[in-house]
Write an enzyme that holds these catalytic residues in place. Structure first.
Site, PDB file in Angstrom:
ATOM      1  N   ARG A 142       0.836  -1.211   0.000  1.00 56.15           N
ATOM      2  CA  ARG A 142       0.000   0.000   0.000  1.00 56.15           C
ATOM      3  C   ARG A 142       0.870   1.261   0.000  1.00 56.15           C
ATOM      4  O   ARG A 142       2.089   1.188  -0.102  1.00 56.15           O
ATOM      5  CB  ARG A 142      -0.893  -0.014   1.244  1.00 56.15           C
ATOM      6  CG  ARG A 142      -1.786  -1.245   1.372  1.00 56.15           C
ATOM      7  CD  ARG A 142      -2.897  -1.196   0.358  1.00 56.15           C
ATOM      8  NE  ARG A 142      -3.848  -2.279   0.542  1.00 56.15           N
ATOM      9  CZ  ARG A 142      -4.937  -2.229   1.325  1.00 56.15           C
ATOM     10  NH1 ARG A 142      -5.185  -1.160   2.034  1.00 56.15           N
ATOM     11  NH2 ARG A 142      -5.761  -3.262   1.389  1.00 56.15           N
ATOM     12  N   LYS A 205      -3.235  -7.623   2.247  1.00 55.56           N
ATOM     13  CA  LYS A 205      -2.617  -6.299   2.149  1.00 55.56           C
ATOM     14  C   LYS A 205      -1.217  -6.305   2.781  1.00 55.56           C
ATOM     15  O   LYS A 205      -0.923  -7.139   3.658  1.00 55.56           O
ATOM     16  CB  LYS A 205      -3.495  -5.252   2.821  1.00 55.56           C
ATOM     17  CG  LYS A 205      -3.797  -5.568   4.269  1.00 55.56           C
ATOM     18  CD  LYS A 205      -4.489  -4.433   5.013  1.00 55.56           C
ATOM     19  CE  LYS A 205      -5.905  -4.180   4.568  1.00 55.56           C
ATOM     20  NZ  LYS A 205      -6.672  -3.361   5.533  1.00 55.56           N
ATOM     21  N   LYS A 207       1.949  -3.443   4.165  1.00 55.18           N
ATOM     22  CA  LYS A 207       2.198  -2.021   4.434  1.00 55.18           C
ATOM     23  C   LYS A 207       3.652  -1.756   4.804  1.00 55.18           C
ATOM     24  O   LYS A 207       4.238  -2.503   5.586  1.00 55.18           O
ATOM     25  CB  LYS A 207       1.283  -1.559   5.560  1.00 55.18           C
ATOM     26  CG  LYS A 207      -0.186  -1.702   5.168  1.00 55.18           C
ATOM     27  CD  LYS A 207      -1.101  -1.174   6.220  1.00 55.18           C
ATOM     28  CE  LYS A 207      -2.529  -1.162   5.683  1.00 55.18           C
ATOM     29  NZ  LYS A 207      -3.457  -0.649   6.689  1.00 55.18           N
ATOM     30  N   CYS A 431     -17.967   3.361   6.019  1.00 55.96           N
ATOM     31  CA  CYS A 431     -17.216   2.120   6.211  1.00 55.96           C
ATOM     32  C   CYS A 431     -18.169   0.952   6.485  1.00 55.96           C
ATOM     33  O   CYS A 431     -18.900   0.967   7.477  1.00 55.96           O
ATOM     34  CB  CYS A 431     -16.227   2.249   7.371  1.00 55.96           C
ATOM     35  SG  CYS A 431     -15.335   0.703   7.600  1.00 55.96           S
ATOM     36  N   CYS A 470     -14.268  -0.011  14.861  1.00 55.18           N
ATOM     37  CA  CYS A 470     -14.211  -1.482  14.942  1.00 55.18           C
ATOM     38  C   CYS A 470     -12.778  -1.881  15.266  1.00 55.18           C
ATOM     39  O   CYS A 470     -11.885  -1.031  15.288  1.00 55.18           O
ATOM     40  CB  CYS A 470     -14.700  -2.115  13.629  1.00 55.18           C
ATOM     41  SG  CYS A 470     -13.428  -2.263  12.360  1.00 55.18           S
ATOM     42  N   CYS A 474      -7.762   1.070  12.062  1.00 56.65           N
ATOM     43  CA  CYS A 474      -7.323   2.010  11.015  1.00 56.65           C
ATOM     44  C   CYS A 474      -6.705   3.295  11.570  1.00 56.65           C
ATOM     45  O   CYS A 474      -5.938   3.950  10.875  1.00 56.65           O
ATOM     46  CB  CYS A 474      -8.484   2.345  10.085  1.00 56.65           C
ATOM     47  SG  CYS A 474      -9.092   0.898   9.213  1.00 56.65           S
TER      48      CYS A 474
HETATM   49 FE1  SRM Z   1      -8.089   0.602   7.179  1.00 57.24          FE
HETATM   50  C1  SRM Z   1     -10.254  -1.744   6.088  1.00 57.24           C
HETATM   51  C2  SRM Z   1     -10.137   3.046   6.211  1.00 57.24           C
HETATM   52  C3  SRM Z   1      -5.580   2.809   7.599  1.00 57.24           C
HETATM   53  C4  SRM Z   1      -6.427  -1.701   9.075  1.00 57.24           C
HETATM   54  N1  SRM Z   1      -9.861   0.625   6.233  1.00 57.24           N
HETATM   55  C5  SRM Z   1     -10.573  -0.455   5.815  1.00 57.24           C
HETATM   56  C6  SRM Z   1     -11.762  -0.014   4.950  1.00 57.24           C
HETATM   57  C7  SRM Z   1     -11.319   0.005   3.513  1.00 57.24           C
HETATM   58  C8  SRM Z   1     -13.046  -0.850   5.135  1.00 57.24           C
HETATM   59  C9  SRM Z   1     -13.260  -2.007   4.198  1.00 57.24           C
HETATM   60  O1  SRM Z   1     -12.402  -2.921   4.135  1.00 57.24           O
HETATM   61  O2  SRM Z   1     -14.283  -2.028   3.528  1.00 57.24           O
HETATM   62  C10 SRM Z   1     -11.976   1.413   5.517  1.00 57.24           C
HETATM   63  C11 SRM Z   1     -12.649   2.403   4.577  1.00 57.24           C
HETATM   64  C12 SRM Z   1     -13.455   3.408   5.369  1.00 57.24           C
HETATM   65  C13 SRM Z   1     -13.973   4.512   4.547  1.00 57.24           C
HETATM   66  O3  SRM Z   1     -15.216   4.598   4.387  1.00 57.24           O
HETATM   67  O4  SRM Z   1     -13.213   5.333   4.053  1.00 57.24           O
HETATM   68  C14 SRM Z   1     -10.581   1.745   5.993  1.00 57.24           C
HETATM   69  N2  SRM Z   1      -7.867   2.536   6.825  1.00 57.24           N
HETATM   70  C15 SRM Z   1      -8.862   3.407   6.518  1.00 57.24           C
HETATM   71  C16 SRM Z   1      -8.385   4.844   6.610  1.00 57.24           C
HETATM   72  C17 SRM Z   1      -9.046   5.781   5.606  1.00 57.24           C
HETATM   73  C18 SRM Z   1      -8.616   5.314   8.060  1.00 57.24           C
HETATM   74  C19 SRM Z   1      -8.441   6.769   8.349  1.00 57.24           C
HETATM   75  O5  SRM Z   1      -9.268   7.234   9.127  1.00 57.24           O
HETATM   76  O6  SRM Z   1      -7.525   7.421   7.862  1.00 57.24           O
HETATM   77  C20 SRM Z   1      -6.880   4.630   6.419  1.00 57.24           C
HETATM   78  C21 SRM Z   1      -6.456   4.656   4.973  1.00 57.24           C
HETATM   79  C22 SRM Z   1      -4.983   4.490   4.829  1.00 57.24           C
HETATM   80  C23 SRM Z   1      -4.441   4.681   3.448  1.00 57.24           C
HETATM   81  O7  SRM Z   1      -4.421   5.817   2.961  1.00 57.24           O
HETATM   82  O8  SRM Z   1      -3.957   3.696   2.872  1.00 57.24           O
HETATM   83  C24 SRM Z   1      -6.725   3.223   6.973  1.00 57.24           C
HETATM   84  N3  SRM Z   1      -6.285   0.533   8.091  1.00 57.24           N
HETATM   85  C25 SRM Z   1      -5.445   1.593   8.256  1.00 57.24           C
HETATM   86  C26 SRM Z   1      -4.447   1.291   9.234  1.00 57.24           C
HETATM   87  C27 SRM Z   1      -3.374   2.248   9.752  1.00 57.24           C
HETATM   88  C28 SRM Z   1      -2.093   2.107   9.008  1.00 57.24           C
HETATM   89  O9  SRM Z   1      -2.015   1.382   8.006  1.00 57.24           O
HETATM   90  O10 SRM Z   1      -1.123   2.736   9.441  1.00 57.24           O
HETATM   91  C29 SRM Z   1      -4.691  -0.004   9.658  1.00 57.24           C
HETATM   92  C30 SRM Z   1      -3.918  -0.754  10.765  1.00 57.24           C
HETATM   93  C31 SRM Z   1      -2.606  -1.271  10.313  1.00 57.24           C
HETATM   94  C32 SRM Z   1      -2.750  -2.633   9.698  1.00 57.24           C
HETATM   95  O11 SRM Z   1      -3.092  -2.714   8.520  1.00 57.24           O
HETATM   96  O12 SRM Z   1      -2.567  -3.617  10.408  1.00 57.24           O
HETATM   97  C33 SRM Z   1      -5.845  -0.467   8.931  1.00 57.24           C
HETATM   98  N4  SRM Z   1      -8.284  -1.401   7.481  1.00 57.24           N
HETATM   99  C34 SRM Z   1      -7.532  -2.140   8.352  1.00 57.24           C
HETATM  100  C35 SRM Z   1      -8.069  -3.473   8.407  1.00 57.24           C
HETATM  101  C36 SRM Z   1      -7.528  -4.638   9.272  1.00 57.24           C
HETATM  102  C37 SRM Z   1      -6.454  -5.391   8.584  1.00 57.24           C
HETATM  103  C38 SRM Z   1      -6.062  -6.641   9.310  1.00 57.24           C
HETATM  104  O13 SRM Z   1      -4.910  -7.026   9.232  1.00 57.24           O
HETATM  105  O14 SRM Z   1      -6.889  -7.271   9.952  1.00 57.24           O
HETATM  106  C39 SRM Z   1      -9.189  -3.487   7.546  1.00 57.24           C
HETATM  107  C40 SRM Z   1     -10.120  -4.674   7.262  1.00 57.24           C
HETATM  108  C41 SRM Z   1      -9.525  -5.686   6.345  1.00 57.24           C
HETATM  109  O15 SRM Z   1      -8.483  -5.493   5.732  1.00 57.24           O
HETATM  110  O16 SRM Z   1     -10.148  -6.737   6.252  1.00 57.24           O
HETATM  111  C42 SRM Z   1      -9.288  -2.164   6.994  1.00 57.24           C
HETATM  112 FE1  SF4 Z   2     -13.846   1.057   9.259  1.00 60.07          FE
HETATM  113 FE2  SF4 Z   2     -11.253   0.892   9.758  1.00 60.07          FE
HETATM  114 FE3  SF4 Z   2     -12.761   2.352  11.312  1.00 60.07          FE
HETATM  115 FE4  SF4 Z   2     -13.006  -0.301  11.348  1.00 60.07          FE
HETATM  116  S1  SF4 Z   2     -11.254   0.845  12.015  1.00 60.07           S
HETATM  117  S2  SF4 Z   2     -14.651   1.222  11.363  1.00 60.07           S
HETATM  118  S3  SF4 Z   2     -12.562  -0.793   9.186  1.00 60.07           S
HETATM  119  S4  SF4 Z   2     -12.409   2.720   9.129  1.00 60.07           S
END
Ligand code: SRM
Ligand code: SF4
Length: 561
Positions: A142, A205, A207, A431, A470, A474
């Site tokens: 990513r 994914k 990172k 989300c 949740c 994120c």
């Molecule tokens: Fe995230 C899934 C938003 C950073 C861990 N994340 C999602 C989704 C796409 C929901 C989905 O799968 O349908 C969310 C979209 C919400 C929306 O409506 O916009 C979402 N993640 C975000 C953002 C926008 C949060 C924010 O408030 O800024 C961040 C976008 C980052 C980017 O520009 O790439 C975001 N997500 C993160 C981070 C933080 C980081 O990477 O530093 C994490 C934790 C680190 C990690 O990955 O372990 C993170 N997102 C997840 C996960 C859990 C992954 C896992 O290993 O279990 C999901 C769910 C999944 O992948 O199944 C997820």
């Molecule tokens: Fe959605 Fe990520 Fe927030 Fe969970 S932590 S509610 S996946 S944006």
């Protein structure tokens, strides 16, 4: 008998290097949605199918399909963009999406509420200013994080170049993106190759972050792959490499947990790309493709052991890691306001609450940034904490930029130290995984926390407070001193005990609390902290020292404890 491969593996393999039937799905005017397989493949192109959750019930009652809209996330290594790019990003946001922009915790931006017919114009629009969304999401590397570190200008430039090179090196090579969105010529079957990823890409994914100590604003330990810059007198000597960090967990599933990345060792700069590729290819081959819940690199390392993993990376990269160099981090947040870089230019970190940019009555952050972009000649840097730096401002333009920032409410100065260190994920209404509110509730919640802090004389206390809807993590809640993790509507788990520098996981303190119960707990904890803290002690450190929270030793066992 071992479990079959996960359904997503079939979808990836059948997609012919990420084409799927996206073209047909987009052309289908009978629905606002994509076909289900394409909804998985679209993520590799940077966009997710969502529906407006506030409208679900009403639409169901009216026998209408959900109100589908798409979220698109750009690839922007290190979060750097020019004023011209910003103006284009802003214009597309206003014309072709829900009208807002969302800065993310990975130094990128998202659009929400894009109608199906607008996906292509949006992607074409950002590409016109040399920004793409390839690998913004999906089972690939990513957006690569990089510490904005504006003061050490030369070092930042060098390290940021590495972040860009890592991003390019780990980018999918398929021409599908070009064909589908940029009207590139169709490439005949079988001609595409993905030398690194292969036809099935990664199990999950992936990172990567690059940190420049002493600042850990990228939360490097939360990444699958981390590079910690080691510099001597402003010159890059090499990187300490980390692997196996990740935040995601599932409520009630004890086999899932947040985890800090482990040290692999030190490398010289010229070894960076070989190590990045070796870590990715090891995870490609050894990661779990049967169970997506356990498919991240952190579980691969837990399963095979760190020594075996390191040895495999060394074999593939053709090198031996040297012992990690000593490193000291001092903080994990942003440094607001003006700072002067070594090149005599100024850098202004603005405060953007939860990264959301939307103009409202009496409040115009989008307009303000547009006006700044029109006169700014340096660049913009989105921080890993959802904020924005106006970077590289000559002395002569400083006052004008500050005037605009103040007029549009973009300065951090009126916000408390508690609020300035806050993060909240997007959660509702877009989300699909959200169990509780985050971004929409965070400002009200912080009003209450500030009231309590004030009562206990802690109004100026620096404290890392984060909220997610949740347990996916994120907003990296498990690295906060105090975090709320959504459990159900209006209910959260209260996590406590991070160290304020992103090197210690916090721990579950109380489960499934409503607002009244959360505030009562915070009131009591703030009272004890105010009465018993040592000079300069952080809240998270106090909680551990006083035994109110036990430090996490083994995340696999301690997270659900
Ligand atoms: Fe995230 C899934 C938003 C950073 C861990 N994340 C999602 C989704 C796409 C929901 C989905 O799968 O349908 C969310 C979209 C919400 C929306 O409506 O916009 C979402 N993640 C975000 C953002 C926008 C949060 C924010 O408030 O800024 C961040 C976008 C980052 C980017 O520009 O790439 C975001 N997500 C993160 C981070 C933080 C980081 O990477 O530093 C994490 C934790 C680190 C990690 O990955 O372990 C993170 N997102 C997840 C996960 C859990 C992954 C896992 O290993 O279990 C999901 C769910 C999944 O992948 O199944 C997820
Ligand atoms: Fe959605 Fe990520 Fe927030 Fe969970 S932590 S509610 S996946 S944006």
């Amino acid at each position: 008998m071992s479990a079959p491969l996960h359904e997503n593996e079939r979808i990836k393999l059948a997609s012919h290097y990420l084409r799927g039937t996206l073209a047909q799905s987009l052309a289908d005017e009978l629905t606002g949605a994509l076909n289900p397989d394409d909804a998985q493949i679209s993520k590799f192109h940077g966009f997710y199918q969502q529906d407006h959750r506030d409208l679900r019930q009403e639409r169901r009652e009216r026998y209408l399909e959900p109100y589908f809209g798409f979220m698109l996330r750009a690839r922007l290594p290190g979060g750097v963009c020019t004023p011209a790019q910003w103006l284009a990003i802003d214009g597309i946001g206003r014309e072709l999406t829900s009208g807002s922009l969302r800065l993310t915790t990975r130094q990128s931006f998202q659009y929400h509420g894009i109608l199906k017919r607008h996906i292509k114009p949006v992607i074409q629009g950002i590409n016109r200013v040399m920004i793409d969304s390839l690998g913004g999401c999906g089972d690939v590397n990513r957006n690569v994080l990089c510490n904005p570190n504006p003061v050490e200008s030369a070092l930042h430039r060098e390290v940021h170049e590495w972040a860009k090179r890592i991003s390019e090196c780990l980018l999918p090579r398929t021409r599908a993106y070009h064909e589908l969105w940029l009207d590139g010529e169709q490439v005949g079957g079988g001609e595409d190759v993905e030398p690194l990823y292969g036809e099935s890409y990664l199990p999950r994914k992936f990172k990567t972050a690059v940190a420049v100590p002493p600042h850990n604003d990228v939360d490097v330990y939360a990444n699958d792959l981390g590079f910690v810059a080691i510099a001597e007198e402003g010159r890059l000597e090499g990187f300490n490499v980390l692997a196996g960090g990740g935040m995601g967990a599932t409520h009630g599933d004890k086999s899932t947990f947040p985890r800090l990345a482990d040290p692999l060792g030190f490398i010289e700069p010229h070894q960076t790309l070989a190590v990045a590729e070796a870590v990715v290819s090891t995870q490609r081959d050894l990661g779990d493709r049967r169970d997506r819940v356990h498919a991240r690199l952190k579980y691969t390392i837990e399963r095979i052991g760190l020594d075996a993993f390191r040895a495999e990376v060394e074999r593939r990269a053709g090198l031996r890691f040297a012992p990690s160099r000593p490193v000291r981090f001092t903080d994990q947040g942003d440094r607001y306001g003006w700072v002067k870089g070594r090149d005599d230019h100024w850098h202004l970190t603005l405060y953007i609450e939860s990264g959301r940019l939307i103009d409202g009555p009496g409040h115009g952050p989008m307009t303000g940034l547009r006006e700044i972009a029109r006169i700014h000649q340096g660049d913009f840097r989105i921080t890993p904490n959802q904020n924005l730096i106006v970077a590289g401002v000559p002395e002569a333009r400083k006052a004008g930029i500050e005037r605009l920032a103040r007029a549009h409410g973009l300065l951090a100065e009126e916000r408390s130290a508690l609020r300035r260190n806050g993060l909240a994920c997007v959660a509702l209404p877009t989300c699909p995984l959200a169990m509780a509110e985050a971004e929409r509730y965070f400002p009200d919640f912080m009003d209450q926390v500030e009231r309590l802090a004030h009562r206990h004389g802690l109004a100026d206390q620096e404290m890392v407070i984060r909220m997610t809807g949740c347990p996916n993590g994120c907003a990296r809640p498990y690295l906060a001193e105090l975090a709320l993790v959504g459990k159900g509507p209006g209910h959260y788990n209260l996590m406590l005990g991070g160290d304020g520098i992103g090197k210690r996981l916090n721990r579950l303190y109380r489960e499934n609390l409503d607002e009244t119960a959360i505030l009562a707990e915070i009131d009591s904890l703030f009272g004890r902290f105010a009465a018993n803290r040592q000079p300069g002690e952080r809240f998270g450190d106090y909680l551990i020292r006083d035994g109110l929270v036990r430090a996490v030793v083994n995340p696999a066992e301690d997270y659900h404890d």
